[in-house]
Design a protein around this motif. Structure first.
Motif, PDB file in Angstrom:
ATOM      1  N   GLU A   1       0.827  -1.216   0.000  1.00 31.73           N
ATOM      2  CA  GLU A   1       0.000   0.000   0.000  1.00 31.73           C
ATOM      3  C   GLU A   1       0.857   1.260   0.000  1.00 31.73           C
ATOM      4  O   GLU A   1       0.547   2.238  -0.688  1.00 31.73           O
ATOM      5  CB  GLU A   1      -0.928  -0.006   1.216  1.00 31.73           C
ATOM      6  N   LEU A   2       1.953   1.240   0.761  1.00 32.23           N
ATOM      7  CA  LEU A   2       2.835   2.407   0.833  1.00 32.23           C
ATOM      8  C   LEU A   2       3.517   2.666  -0.508  1.00 32.23           C
ATOM      9  O   LEU A   2       3.750   3.823  -0.882  1.00 32.23           O
ATOM     10  CB  LEU A   2       3.880   2.220   1.936  1.00 32.23           C
ATOM     11  N   HIS A   3       3.856   1.605  -1.233  1.00 29.11           N
ATOM     12  CA  HIS A   3       4.471   1.785  -2.550  1.00 29.11           C
ATOM     13  C   HIS A   3       3.517   2.494  -3.507  1.00 29.11           C
ATOM     14  O   HIS A   3       3.945   3.309  -4.321  1.00 29.11           O
ATOM     15  CB  HIS A   3       4.893   0.429  -3.132  1.00 29.11           C
ATOM     16  N   VAL A   4       2.228   2.171  -3.405  1.00 30.44           N
ATOM     17  CA  VAL A   4       1.241   2.817  -4.267  1.00 30.44           C
ATOM     18  C   VAL A   4       0.994   4.258  -3.808  1.00 30.44           C
ATOM     19  O   VAL A   4       0.974   5.194  -4.607  1.00 30.44           O
ATOM     20  CB  VAL A   4      -0.076   2.017  -4.283  1.00 30.44           C
ATOM     21  N   GLN A   5       0.828   4.429  -2.482  1.00 28.70           N
ATOM     22  CA  GLN A   5       0.551   5.763  -1.940  1.00 28.70           C
ATOM     23  C   GLN A   5       1.680   6.747  -2.230  1.00 28.70           C
ATOM     24  O   GLN A   5       1.448   7.932  -2.461  1.00 28.70           O
ATOM     25  CB  GLN A   5       0.331   5.673  -0.426  1.00 28.70           C
ATOM     26  N   SER A   6       2.918   6.256  -2.211  1.00 27.49           N
ATOM     27  CA  SER A   6       4.072   7.124  -2.438  1.00 27.49           C
ATOM     28  C   SER A   6       4.268   7.478  -3.902  1.00 27.49           C
ATOM     29  O   SER A   6       5.036   8.382  -4.227  1.00 27.49           O
ATOM     30  CB  SER A   6       5.341   6.441  -1.922  1.00 27.49           C
ATOM     31  N   GLY A   7       3.573   6.748  -4.794  1.00 29.30           N
ATOM     32  CA  GLY A   7       3.754   6.982  -6.217  1.00 29.30           C
ATOM     33  C   GLY A   7       4.939   6.246  -6.802  1.00 29.30           C
ATOM     34  O   GLY A   7       5.312   6.476  -7.954  1.00 29.30           O
ATOM     35  N   TRP A   8       5.559   5.343  -6.015  1.00 28.34           N
ATOM     36  CA  TRP A   8       6.714   4.594  -6.531  1.00 28.34           C
ATOM     37  C   TRP A   8       6.276   3.554  -7.555  1.00 28.34           C
ATOM     38  O   TRP A   8       7.079   3.151  -8.397  1.00 28.34           O
ATOM     39  CB  TRP A   8       7.464   3.922  -5.376  1.00 28.34           C
ATOM     40  N   VAL A   9       5.044   3.075  -7.457  1.00 30.41           N
ATOM     41  CA  VAL A   9       4.477   2.193  -8.481  1.00 30.41           C
ATOM     42  C   VAL A   9       3.161   2.806  -8.934  1.00 30.41           C
ATOM     43  O   VAL A   9       2.569   3.617  -8.220  1.00 30.41           O
ATOM     44  CB  VAL A   9       4.247   0.752  -7.950  1.00 30.41           C
ATOM     45  N   PRO A  10       2.663   2.466 -10.137  1.00 26.69           N
ATOM     46  CA  PRO A  10       1.430   3.077 -10.652  1.00 26.69           C
ATOM     47  C   PRO A  10       0.227   2.803  -9.756  1.00 26.69           C
ATOM     48  O   PRO A  10       0.156   1.779  -9.067  1.00 26.69           O
ATOM     49  CB  PRO A  10       1.257   2.405 -12.024  1.00 26.69           C
ATOM     50  N   GLU A  11      -0.733   3.730  -9.789  1.00 28.28           N
ATOM     51  CA  GLU A  11      -1.943   3.584  -8.981  1.00 28.28           C
ATOM     52  C   GLU A  11      -2.757   2.364  -9.390  1.00 28.28           C
ATOM     53  O   GLU A  11      -3.524   1.817  -8.595  1.00 28.28           O
ATOM     54  CB  GLU A  11      -2.817   4.841  -9.115  1.00 28.28           C
ATOM     55  N   SER A  12      -2.601   1.939 -10.646  1.00 28.14           N
ATOM     56  CA  SER A  12      -3.367   0.800 -11.149  1.00 28.14           C
ATOM     57  C   SER A  12      -2.836  -0.546 -10.641  1.00 28.14           C
ATOM     58  O   SER A  12      -3.422  -1.591 -10.926  1.00 28.14           O
ATOM     59  CB  SER A  12      -3.348   0.798 -12.680  1.00 28.14           C
ATOM     60  N   THR A  13      -1.732  -0.533  -9.893  1.00 27.71           N
ATOM     61  CA  THR A  13      -1.137  -1.784  -9.401  1.00 27.71           C
ATOM     62  C   THR A  13      -2.109  -2.502  -8.471  1.00 27.71           C
ATOM     63  O   THR A  13      -2.709  -1.894  -7.585  1.00 27.71           O
ATOM     64  CB  THR A  13       0.176  -1.477  -8.632  1.00 27.71           C
ATOM     65  N   ARG A  14      -2.233  -3.808  -8.666  1.00 24.25           N
ATOM     66  CA  ARG A  14      -3.083  -4.621  -7.783  1.00 24.25           C
ATOM     67  C   ARG A  14      -2.335  -4.873  -6.472  1.00 24.25           C
ATOM     68  O   ARG A  14      -1.264  -5.489  -6.474  1.00 24.25           O
ATOM     69  CB  ARG A  14      -3.449  -5.939  -8.459  1.00 24.25           C
ATOM     70  N   ILE A  15      -2.915  -4.366  -5.400  1.00 23.79           N
ATOM     71  CA  ILE A  15      -2.264  -4.455  -4.084  1.00 23.79           C
ATOM     72  C   ILE A  15      -1.991  -5.908  -3.712  1.00 23.79           C
ATOM     73  O   ILE A  15      -0.918  -6.241  -3.187  1.00 23.79           O
ATOM     74  CB  ILE A  15      -3.144  -3.783  -2.995  1.00 23.79           C
ATOM     75  N   GLU A  16      -2.957  -6.793  -3.981  1.00 27.01           N
ATOM     76  CA  GLU A  16      -2.812  -8.197  -3.595  1.00 27.01           C
ATOM     77  C   GLU A  16      -1.615  -8.843  -4.300  1.00 27.01           C
ATOM     78  O   GLU A  16      -0.873  -9.618  -3.688  1.00 27.01           O
ATOM     79  CB  GLU A  16      -4.093  -8.976  -3.929  1.00 27.01           C
ATOM     80  N   GLU A  17      -1.424  -8.525  -5.587  1.00 22.97           N
ATOM     81  CA  GLU A  17      -0.307  -9.108  -6.329  1.00 22.97           C
ATOM     82  C   GLU A  17       1.032  -8.591  -5.815  1.00 22.97           C
ATOM     83  O   GLU A  17       1.994  -9.351  -5.671  1.00 22.97           O
ATOM     84  CB  GLU A  17      -0.462  -8.805  -7.819  1.00 22.97           C
ATOM     85  N   LEU A  18       1.110  -7.281  -5.550  1.00 18.88           N
ATOM     86  CA  LEU A  18       2.355  -6.715  -5.033  1.00 18.88           C
ATOM     87  C   LEU A  18       2.648  -7.260  -3.635  1.00 18.88           C
ATOM     88  O   LEU A  18       3.797  -7.576  -3.307  1.00 18.88           O
ATOM     89  CB  LEU A  18       2.260  -5.189  -5.005  1.00 18.88           C
ATOM     90  N   GLU A  19       1.611  -7.400  -2.816  1.00 27.26           N
ATOM     91  CA  GLU A  19       1.794  -7.962  -1.468  1.00 27.26           C
ATOM     92  C   GLU A  19       2.356  -9.383  -1.548  1.00 27.26           C
ATOM     93  O   GLU A  19       3.299  -9.732  -0.816  1.00 27.26           O
ATOM     94  CB  GLU A  19       0.447  -7.976  -0.740  1.00 27.26           C
ATOM     95  N   ALA A  20       1.811 -10.206  -2.440  1.00 26.84           N
ATOM     96  CA  ALA A  20       2.287 -11.582  -2.589  1.00 26.84           C
ATOM     97  C   ALA A  20       3.731 -11.616  -3.062  1.00 26.84           C
ATOM     98  O   ALA A  20       4.539 -12.430  -2.600  1.00 26.84           O
ATOM     99  CB  ALA A  20       1.384 -12.336  -3.562  1.00 26.84           C
ATOM    100  N   ALA A  21       4.091 -10.709  -3.983  1.00 32.36           N
ATOM    101  CA  ALA A  21       5.461 -10.671  -4.490  1.00 32.36           C
ATOM    102  C   ALA A  21       6.442 -10.265  -3.407  1.00 32.36           C
ATOM    103  O   ALA A  21       7.533 -10.846  -3.277  1.00 32.36           O
ATOM    104  CB  ALA A  21       5.540  -9.702  -5.665  1.00 32.36           C
ATOM    105  N   VAL A  22       6.080  -9.277  -2.596  1.00 31.19           N
ATOM    106  CA  VAL A  22       6.950  -8.830  -1.496  1.00 31.19           C
ATOM    107  C   VAL A  22       7.115  -9.951  -0.479  1.00 31.19           C
ATOM    108  O   VAL A  22       8.214 -10.207   0.023  1.00 31.19           O
ATOM    109  CB  VAL A  22       6.375  -7.560  -0.838  1.00 31.19           C
TER     110      VAL A  22
END
Length: 551
Positions: free
Chosen positions: A336-357
């Motif tokens: 969520e912080l990666h999206v909020q900070s603008g480091w990744v696009p707003e369209s990024t699926r939070i669930e997918e990024l969470e699983a990858a991290v």
């Protein structure tokens, strides 16, 4: 002519070390594949790709060596095996003539070196790719070092950076990851960085700021700048006497508290990044010394402040929260912080990024905390985010490079360093203090005058804003009226077209009615009249139908 010879030298070095093998052949245009085809006759040997690249840069001289050093600090761009080789690059540049050094100093200071200094050592103390250093003594007895820029280095930098930019454009165009890695911007950053290093007044200003930040701190000492003797191409600093941080034998010989020394290095980093927001971004071992005083409370000494970094308040905040969330294994918050900070696009699926991290971090956190590399965890996090179109963040890359340097140095000094035990309380305290009433009061005192200055303009700005909203509403109404008028015009034009077609059809029907009386007529062109009655009746029917529809 010089530029052409330099280009041929670079191309010959490129061929000698088979750097063409570093480029993906499948993505290259046909003419480049044809150009590279003869290079297959040159054996690549047993050298790895990292060794070939390092040796090529060493042979091309100081500008390419320095560029290789910069690439060695960009693990977000380069693979680990190449990073390991480029990290071994050192400035292997012989000193230039001492007479030329004296001439440069005298031209900048406007007097003979023997008049300016009580004593001036004509033998160089150190020589690097862009500058050279000599020892001297001021008339008041203070020991100093005199640093001067190499003569003619600007012209060489201009030529080499233009060629590097050409190579970067080819990589960006034909490499699969070219657009994402933005090599042209990397070269431009390098150009900016190295030209900043040529301005010694800028380095002096950085040193002065760092010295003021740590003026009453036992953690770090910064040499004093002698401003009366400092110019754009000449810098005079207090000469320090310390132990090189890599000289472990001498540090242990004076019973230095190595654990405290390592922990203080980490504390210096976080203090610079979060409290001062101004950090020394070139803290490699060659620029760091340890004071000989108080070995039980060791103090660092830093030199060469040409490269510094800072973060904006938003990046500071998100970085601190990311680090805390990461070590708490709150992967959802990291995403969520990666999206909020603008480091990744707003369209990024939070669930997918969470699983990858989670996939990247869980194996790491199975180790004891003291065995976890904080810098590499951050690096892995950025690499993971890259899969989700995270663009290179220059300010974070500079910080990451500094953290890797500090952590590597700390573990060299004290292998059991638990960086997290040092960093965790600092980050929590910083986040708590960020919203403390005292901090808010400090912000109010800092920005209050500016707010009060602008306050009388607020009613006027509000009125203008409301006026603009009203004008926008009026414009929307006018646009709607224009669209309605356009639709009515189009409707009338369509009606006219239908009436015209109906008239033509009716005329055709009339022709069909009088056809029996015209049977005896013949056309000069020889066209048969056999099908005219049927076609005329059809057109007549269509015309009547259109008239009915219109009604």
């Amino acid at each position: 002519m010089t530029s052409v010879l330099r280009l041929f030298t670079i191309l010959a070095t490129f061929a000698r070390y088979r750097l063409d093998l570093l480029l993906p052949r499948t993505n290259l245009p046909w003419w480049l594949r044809v150009l590279f085809a003869p290079l297959a006759l040159i054996p690549a040997g047993k050298l790895t790709r990292g060794e070939r690249l390092r040796l090529a840069m060493e042979s091309l001289g100081p500008i390419f060596i320095k560029f290789g050093q910069l690439l060695s600090t960009r693990p977000d761009l380069m693979p680990p095996d190449i990073i390991a080789e480029l990290s071994a690059l050192q400035d292997r540049v012989p000193p230039f003539a001492k007479e030329k050094f004296c001439q440069l100093v005298e031209e900048s200071l406007g007097d003979n070196v023997d008049n300016v200094f009580k004593h001036f050592d004509r033998e160089p103390l150190a020589s690097a790719s862009v500058a050279q250093v000599h020892a001297a003594v001021l008339h008041d007895g203070r020991d100093v070092v005199v640093k001067a820029i190499r003569p003619g280095i600007e012209k060489i930098i201009q030529q080499d950076t233009r060629l590097l930019e050409l190579i970067a454009r080819l990589v960006e165009k034909y490499s699969a990851d070219g657009k994402r890695l933005r090599p042209v911007e990397v070269v431009e950053d390098y150009r900016t960085t190295i030209f900043d290093e040529l301005d010694l007044q800028r380095e002096a200003a950085n040193a002065s700021q760092l010295r003021r930040n740590f003026s009453h701190s036992p953690l770090l000492y910064i040499p004093e700048v002698m401003w009366d003797y400092t110019r754009r191409k000449v810098l005079v600093l207090e000469r320090i006497s310390g132990i090189p941080v890599t000289n472990l034998d001498e540090l242990e010989a004076q019973d230095t508290d190595m654990k405290k020394l390592a922990e203080r290095g980490v504390e210096i980093f976080f203090t610079q990044v979060f409290e001062h927001n101004f950090f020394h971004a070139d803290m490699h071992p060659g620029n760091i010394f340890v004071s000989r005083e108080h070995p039980d409370q060791p103090q660092y000494i830093a030199v060469d402040m040409a490269i510094v970094g800072s973060l904006n308040r938003a990046d500071q905040y998100y970085l601190a929260r990311n680090m805390l969330a990461m070590f708490r294994r709150d992967y959802r918050q990291v995403a969520e912080l990666h999206v909020q900070s603008g480091w990744v696009p707003e369209s990024t699926r939070i669930e997918e990024l969470e699983a990858a991290v989670r996939t990247v971090c869980e194996p790491i956190f199975e180790k004891p905390l003291k065995d976890i590399s904080f810098g590499h965890v951050l690096l892995n996090l950025f690499r993971t985010a890259r899969r989700f179109n995270m663009e290179v963040q220059p300010q974070l890359v500079l910080l990451q490079k500094t953290l890797l340097n500090i952590e590597g140095l700390g573990r060299q000094l004290y292998p059991d360093l638990n960086l997290w035990a040092t960093a965790h309380p600092f980050l929590e305290r910083w986040l708590k203090n960020r919203f403390h009433p005292k901090s808010l009061w400090q912000d109010l005192k800092r920005y209050g005058p500016e707010w009060m200055e602008k306050f009388p303009e607020v009613p006027h700005l509000v009125f203008n804003g409301l006026q603009q909203v009203q004008q926008l509403d009026d414009l929307r109404g006018e646009l709607a009226d224009y669209r309605a008028q356009a639709q009515r015009r189009e409707h009338r034009a369509a009606n006219r077209r239908r009436l015209t077609l109906a008239a033509v059809a009716s005329l055709a029907g009339a022709v069909a009615l009088i056809w029996p009386e015209a049977q005896h007529l013949h056309l000069a062109s020889g066209i048969s009249f056999d099908d005219i009655p049927a076609a005329a009746w059809a057109l007549s029917g269509i015309g009547l139908l259109l008239l009915a529809i219109r009604r």
